[in-house]
Design an enzyme around this catalytic site. Structure first.
Site, PDB file in Angstrom:
ATOM      1  N   CYS A  54      42.947  38.698  46.914  1.00 45.29           N
ATOM      2  CA  CYS A  54      41.848  38.489  45.968  1.00 45.29           C
ATOM      3  C   CYS A  54      40.564  38.101  46.703  1.00 45.29           C
ATOM      4  CB  CYS A  54      42.270  37.399  44.985  1.00 45.29           C
ATOM      5  SG  CYS A  54      40.958  36.737  43.961  1.00 45.29           S
ATOM      6  N   CYS A  57      39.112  34.695  45.753  1.00 47.83           N
ATOM      7  CA  CYS A  57      40.013  33.662  46.283  1.00 47.83           C
ATOM      8  C   CYS A  57      39.730  33.443  47.766  1.00 47.83           C
ATOM      9  CB  CYS A  57      41.468  34.065  46.099  1.00 47.83           C
ATOM     10  SG  CYS A  57      41.983  34.309  44.386  1.00 47.83           S
TER      11      CYS A  57
END
Length: 149
Positions: A54, A57
């Site tokens: 991600c 992230c």
């Protein structure tokens, strides 16, 4: 077995499970998670649910680690949703990154915050929405940490 690196203040506890049978994953992850929350006690615990693939992230990872050094009186943990899908499901994670806050082993809810201020709460609200932050906004995350400490 479980990766228990970086336990303690100023570090992020990672919940990573490897070489554990499918039947044992939920109970092992759940037990490790409960132990972490119990260790935090009355202090704020901030849990990041994320994944290595991600992009947002990845951007939050160094910021989250820096916050763990800055806020020594707060417990920080990371749950990789790919390595611990059962724990992510138990915590009702639908998007990543998601940050959930805990005190006394319980998720901080809007009601629990109001209850500290108001002795009797009779608005008729039937649910306890859980406070969580979805997305990679470091300023909002830090503001919530400061508010809930």
């Amino acid at each position: 077995m479980e990766d228990l690196r970086n336990i303690g203040h100023g570090h992020v506890q990672d919940f990573f499970l490897a070489s554990i049978s499918e039947n044992d994953k939920l109970s092992t992850a759940g037990n490790e998670f409960k132990t972490f929350l119990t260790a935090a006690g009355h202090k704020l615990a901030v849990v990041e649910f994320s994944s290595t693939w991600c992009g947002p992230c990845k951007r939050m990872c160094p910021i989250f680690h820096a916050m763990s050094v800055k806020y020594q009186n707060v417990f920080f943990a990371n749950v990789d949703v790919n390595n611990s899908p059962e724990l992510a499901e138990t915590c009702h994670i639908r998007r990543i990154p998601t940050f959930q806050m805990f005190k006394k082993s319980q998720k901080v809810t809007l009601f629990s915050r109001i209850k500290r201020i108001i002795c009797c709460y009779r608005s008729g609200v039937m649910s306890n929405p859980i406070f969580e932050l979805c997305g990679a906004d470091a300023k909002i995350l830090e503001a919530k940490i400061q508010e809930l400490m």
